[in-house]
Scaffold this active site. Structure first.
Site, PDB file in Angstrom:
ATOM      1  N   ASP A  20      53.038  70.630  51.825  1.00 26.93           N
ATOM      2  CA  ASP A  20      52.491  71.386  50.693  1.00 26.93           C
ATOM      3  C   ASP A  20      52.050  70.547  49.503  1.00 26.93           C
ATOM      4  O   ASP A  20      51.029  70.854  48.892  1.00 26.93           O
ATOM      5  CB  ASP A  20      53.532  72.410  50.214  1.00 26.93           C
ATOM      6  CG  ASP A  20      52.942  73.461  49.293  1.00 26.93           C
ATOM      7  OD1 ASP A  20      51.816  73.931  49.581  1.00 26.93           O
ATOM      8  OD2 ASP A  20      53.579  73.822  48.299  1.00 26.93           O
TER       9      ASP A  20
ATOM     10  N   TYR B  99      61.463  85.224  42.060  1.00 28.54           N
ATOM     11  CA  TYR B  99      60.829  84.960  43.343  1.00 28.54           C
ATOM     12  C   TYR B  99      60.019  83.668  43.384  1.00 28.54           C
ATOM     13  O   TYR B  99      59.176  83.429  42.543  1.00 28.54           O
ATOM     14  CB  TYR B  99      59.911  86.132  43.718  1.00 28.54           C
ATOM     15  CG  TYR B  99      59.491  86.090  45.167  1.00 28.54           C
ATOM     16  CD1 TYR B  99      60.351  86.537  46.159  1.00 28.54           C
ATOM     17  CD2 TYR B  99      58.263  85.577  45.542  1.00 28.54           C
ATOM     18  CE1 TYR B  99      59.997  86.485  47.489  1.00 28.54           C
ATOM     19  CE2 TYR B  99      57.895  85.514  46.876  1.00 28.54           C
ATOM     20  CZ  TYR B  99      58.764  85.976  47.851  1.00 28.54           C
ATOM     21  OH  TYR B  99      58.410  85.912  49.161  1.00 28.54           O
TER      22      TYR B  99
ATOM     23  N   ARG C 256      59.030  84.776  53.125  1.00 28.43           N
ATOM     24  CA  ARG C 256      59.178  83.320  53.181  1.00 28.43           C
ATOM     25  C   ARG C 256      60.416  82.860  53.936  1.00 28.43           C
ATOM     26  O   ARG C 256      61.394  83.582  54.071  1.00 28.43           O
ATOM     27  CB  ARG C 256      59.281  82.772  51.744  1.00 28.43           C
ATOM     28  CG  ARG C 256      58.064  83.054  50.863  1.00 28.43           C
ATOM     29  CD  ARG C 256      56.955  82.094  51.139  1.00 28.43           C
ATOM     30  NE  ARG C 256      55.739  82.416  50.395  1.00 28.43           N
ATOM     31  CZ  ARG C 256      54.803  81.510  50.111  1.00 28.43           C
ATOM     32  NH1 ARG C 256      54.951  80.253  50.494  1.00 28.43           N
ATOM     33  NH2 ARG C 256      53.715  81.870  49.448  1.00 28.43           N
TER      34      ARG C 256
ATOM     35  N   ARG D  65      53.746  85.108  43.452  1.00 29.24           N
ATOM     36  CA  ARG D  65      53.405  84.436  42.197  1.00 29.24           C
ATOM     37  C   ARG D  65      52.553  85.371  41.334  1.00 29.24           C
ATOM     38  O   ARG D  65      51.803  86.193  41.839  1.00 29.24           O
ATOM     39  CB  ARG D  65      52.614  83.144  42.472  1.00 29.24           C
ATOM     40  CG  ARG D  65      53.469  81.985  42.921  1.00 29.24           C
ATOM     41  CD  ARG D  65      52.656  80.699  43.039  1.00 29.24           C
ATOM     42  NE  ARG D  65      51.748  80.734  44.167  1.00 29.24           N
ATOM     43  CZ  ARG D  65      50.429  80.883  44.084  1.00 29.24           C
ATOM     44  NH1 ARG D  65      49.854  81.023  42.908  1.00 29.24           N
ATOM     45  NH2 ARG D  65      49.675  80.894  45.152  1.00 29.24           N
TER      46      ARG D  65
ATOM     47  N   CYS E 295      44.573  78.621  55.921  1.00 28.59           N
ATOM     48  CA  CYS E 295      43.604  77.693  56.509  1.00 28.59           C
ATOM     49  C   CYS E 295      44.266  76.642  57.405  1.00 28.59           C
ATOM     50  O   CYS E 295      43.684  75.602  57.688  1.00 28.59           O
ATOM     51  CB  CYS E 295      42.799  76.998  55.421  1.00 28.59           C
ATOM     52  SG  CYS E 295      41.692  78.104  54.525  1.00 28.59           S
TER      53      CYS E 295
ATOM     54  N   SER F   6      45.194  78.746  51.085  1.00 24.40           N
ATOM     55  CA  SER F   6      46.098  79.495  51.955  1.00 24.40           C
ATOM     56  C   SER F   6      45.338  80.053  53.155  1.00 24.40           C
ATOM     57  O   SER F   6      44.135  80.284  53.091  1.00 24.40           O
ATOM     58  CB  SER F   6      46.753  80.638  51.175  1.00 24.40           C
ATOM     59  OG  SER F   6      45.765  81.525  50.691  1.00 24.40           O
TER      60      SER F   6
ATOM     61  N   HIS G 150      47.959  69.474  45.746  1.00 21.43           N
ATOM     62  CA  HIS G 150      48.372  70.532  46.654  1.00 21.43           C
ATOM     63  C   HIS G 150      47.959  70.126  48.071  1.00 21.43           C
ATOM     64  O   HIS G 150      47.013  70.662  48.636  1.00 21.43           O
ATOM     65  CB  HIS G 150      47.697  71.836  46.219  1.00 21.43           C
ATOM     66  CG  HIS G 150      48.208  73.061  46.902  1.00 21.43           C
ATOM     67  ND1 HIS G 150      47.425  74.169  47.104  1.00 21.43           N
ATOM     68  CD2 HIS G 150      49.429  73.365  47.418  1.00 21.43           C
ATOM     69  CE1 HIS G 150      48.135  75.100  47.719  1.00 21.43           C
ATOM     70  NE2 HIS G 150      49.346  74.638  47.913  1.00 21.43           N
TER      71      HIS G 150
ATOM     72  N   LYS H 181      55.589  74.761  42.246  1.00 18.08           N
ATOM     73  CA  LYS H 181      54.231  74.761  41.680  1.00 18.08           C
ATOM     74  C   LYS H 181      54.229  74.373  40.201  1.00 18.08           C
ATOM     75  O   LYS H 181      53.351  73.650  39.744  1.00 18.08           O
ATOM     76  CB  LYS H 181      53.578  76.132  41.858  1.00 18.08           C
ATOM     77  CG  LYS H 181      53.594  76.668  43.280  1.00 18.08           C
ATOM     78  CD  LYS H 181      52.891  75.764  44.271  1.00 18.08           C
ATOM     79  CE  LYS H 181      52.752  76.464  45.620  1.00 18.08           C
ATOM     80  NZ  LYS H 181      52.197  75.607  46.669  1.00 18.08           N
TER      81      LYS H 181
END
Length: 647
Positions: A337, A261, A431, A112, A314, A312, A290, A270
């Site tokens: 997510d 991407y 990914r 991103r 975590c 991220s 989120h 997002k």
């Protein structure tokens, strides 16, 4: 030069001129096999509603593709797109698995682009808070309407010449659910189409639903063409130098250019589900967050649902797919997510996962860390930027134990790889894009159009010191403060020399669709709309004086969830502390644990640490948000300081 036609009152792409339609062509889609003279190579224009036709026609006029493909989401269509990408070299097959593929991107298009992601509003303060003078704001980027128009004019006219424009109708959430929303993505990337088919409910049924509800989010995407006309990687066209992601909430509009991407191009994710979604949620009185959603059932058969917001790295996906160590407990995954949450007519907060798939980070995912994810992803999956193995499979860091002897590895850039190379085999942000319905522990109600009832909301981060394993907020306002004050250890950015503690309020820092101060006020207002859940903070990552993690994590986190469930049921199993309610010694079930836990160290609250924490949070609020932050949050901060002073 083409003549300029008069623009409609609602101009979706700024003030961009669009070419004059040939007077010999029938206007307004009179010919079902053509749109403005452009051949419709797949699909029927008559299936489009009038509003969608307008959006498509204006997109065609602006981007000037050679042909138009109206997606129906069918297996036949997907096979056509896969064959096209195979022929172009965009993907290679993975014969080791069933219907799996590997894509390799241009190395300049791998993540991103937060610095080039903008929210467009008339006034800057509608998009982002006003930081303290001399301080760089970090809570979003604003772009003016005129600059929004200019950015499009500089990039989009004629950008799809020589390409096919795909019209992708998709639903975020179960089709027809009162919590769901519809989008139309226009793109020139077959990779995006195939990925959106996995990540959202996509195709002909969505167009049928649109005949009942005209409203939809418009999303225009192009991989772009460099201004010098040179495409470095023909298998992955993009324009990384001019990539830009634009959102105009007032018009439910997303415009993305230059990247093929992930979050830059799969615009349901997002861009729609969080940035535009949060602005719709504010207008309509719900929350777009989120957050993962999981269901947990105790040995008596009582089930509750929990959402959790973590930055991220975590343990978000690991918690969503938890394999509990506590006997008799069962965890089921609703989503890993994003959560859309809305009160029903009885005041119960209900949540849906608006997505239809998992778009997970591959490195670190393994049979040791997340066996459920590994049991999910090796069928009907598109992998991107992972390594390739000589036996027709994939590899990334963390999969060492799964490698067969003698297998040779080709890295994410197509080069031979060994451990001695000193470079990762898979890109750190590589990914897997896989259907959620394949998850072995997918919840039976994950597609319930009414959503699932939420009993608790968890916030958390990676905090190596000072922050206890779990604590409960004393009130809704206190819980909102806990979310707003979230901080987490982050892998060092380029300008830092080591790991640093970063502010990431609500784990939403890159995804706010409007002013963060107004966002917090919206959260506070939810208490007046229905029965709000309890709010907790968790930290799996506290380290002891020996530098090692005190808590073993993974399946043992079910012990923390058990305590949370007991609190949600009203059990008085807590002690008050300076920061909130914590489980007193004996309240947390530690039976049959394989390691000894230093309970006092795990829940200790060092006074100096917390005074510094209060100071850091205050500085962040005052410098980044200032007067935009509700007074209730500053009051909670003041109360925290008073409580800490009494330790």
């Amino acid at each position: 030069m083409p003549e300029i036609i008069e623009q409609s009152k609602q101009v979706p792409f700024g003030n961009c001129p669009v070419p004059q339609q040939n007077k010999n062509q029938q206007s307004n889609f009179g010919l079902y096999s053509h749109i403005r003279g452009t051949n419709v190579s797949y699909g029927n224009v008559s299936n489009l509603t009038p509003a969608v036709k307008i959006f498509v026609e204006e997109s065609v006029a602006l981007c000037q593709p050679d042909q138009v493909h109206i997606c129906d989401g069918s297996d036949i269509e997907n096979k056509i797109l896969l064959k096209l990408m195979l022929d172009d070299g965009t993907i290679i097959p993975l014969p080791k698995y069933e219907n799996c593929w590997l894509a390799r991107t241009n190395p300049a298009d791998v993540a991103r682009v937060e610095a080039r992601t903008f929210i467009c509003t008339e006034q800057k303060n509608e998009s982002v808070p006003t930081p303290m003078e001399g301080v760089k704001g970090t809570l979003g980027n604003w772009i003016s309407p005129s600059s929004f128009d200019q950015a499009i004019q500089e990039r989009f006219p004629g950008c799809m010449k020589g390409r096919t424009m795909y019209i992708v109708p998709f639903s975020m959430g179960p089709l027809g659910s009162p919590l769901s929303k519809i989008g139309i993505e226009v793109t020139d990337s077959p990779y995006v189409v195939a990925s959106m088919r996995i990540m959202a409910r996509m195709g002909a049924p969505v167009l049928e639903q649109l005949k009942k509800q005209e409203e939809f989010v418009r999303a225009l995407h192009s991989v772009g063409k460099p201004s010098n006309g040179v495409i470095e990687h023909s298998s992955w066209p993009c324009d990384p130098e001019r990539t830009i992601i634009l959102h105009k909430p007032a018009e439910n509009l997303i415009v993305s250019y230059g990247s093929g991407y992930g979050g830059n191009s799969l615009l349901g994710k997002k861009c729609f589900a969080l940035r535009i979604g949060s602005t719709i949620a504010k207008r309509e009185g719900w929350l777009a967050e989120h957050m993962l959603i999981l269901g947990i059932t105790d040995p008596k058969g009582e089930k509750k649902y929990i959402t959790a917001a973590f930055p991220s790295a975590c343990g978000k996906t690991n918690l969503a797919m938890l394999n509990p160590s506590l006997a008799g407990y069962k965890v089921e995954c609703v989503g890993d997510d994003i959560a859309w949450m809305k009160f029903d007519s009885e005041g119960v907060l209900r949540a849906i996962n608006p997505e239809n798939g998992f778009f997970g980070v591959a490195p670190g995912t393994s049979v040791e860390t997340n066996p459920i994810a590994m049991a999910t992803i090796f069928k009907n999956t598109i992998f991107t930027n992972v390594a390739y193995t000589s036996d027709g499979g994939v590899y990334w860091e963390g999969m060492e134990s799964s490698l067969a002897p003698g297998v040779q590895i080709t890295d994410w850039q197509g080069k031979p790889w060994t451990k001695d190379s000193g470079e990762p085999a898979a890109h750190p942000n590589s990914r897997f894009c896989t259907p959620a319905g394949q998850c072995p522990i997918i919840d039976t109600h994950w597609e319930n159009p009414q959503g699932v009832p939420i009993s608790a909301i968890l916030f958390g981060g990676r905090r190596p010191e000072g922050v206890p394993l779990v604590y409960e907020s004393r009130s809704w306002a206190h819980g909102v403060f806990v979310g707003a004050a979230m901080r987490s250890e982050s892998t060092a950015a380029a300008e830092h020399k080591g790991k640093v503690i970063m502010h990431d309020p609500f784990a939403m820092r890159p995804f706010f669709g409007y002013n963060f101060g107004h966002y917090v006020q919206h959260w506070l207002s939810m208490e007046n709309r229905g029965n709000v859940p309890k709010i907790f903070h968790v930290n799996w990552f506290r380290k002891g004086s020996n530098g090692k993690f005190i808590w073993p994590g993974y399946g043992e986190n079910s012990r923390v969830l058990e305590w949370i469930l007991r609190r949600c049921s009203g059990e008085q199993c807590y002690a008050d502390s300076a920061i909130g309610r914590i489980p007193a010694e004996g309240d947390l079930n530690l039976e049959s644990m394989k390691v000894n836990i230093d309970y006092k160290e795990l829940f200790s609250l060092p006074k100096e640490f917390w005074l510094e924490e209060v100071s850091e949070i205050r500085n962040y609020f005052e410098s980044q948000v200032g007067s935009d932050l509700p007074e209730d949050i500053y009051n909670e901060l003041n109360q925290l300081k008073e409580h800490i002073a009494k330790i």
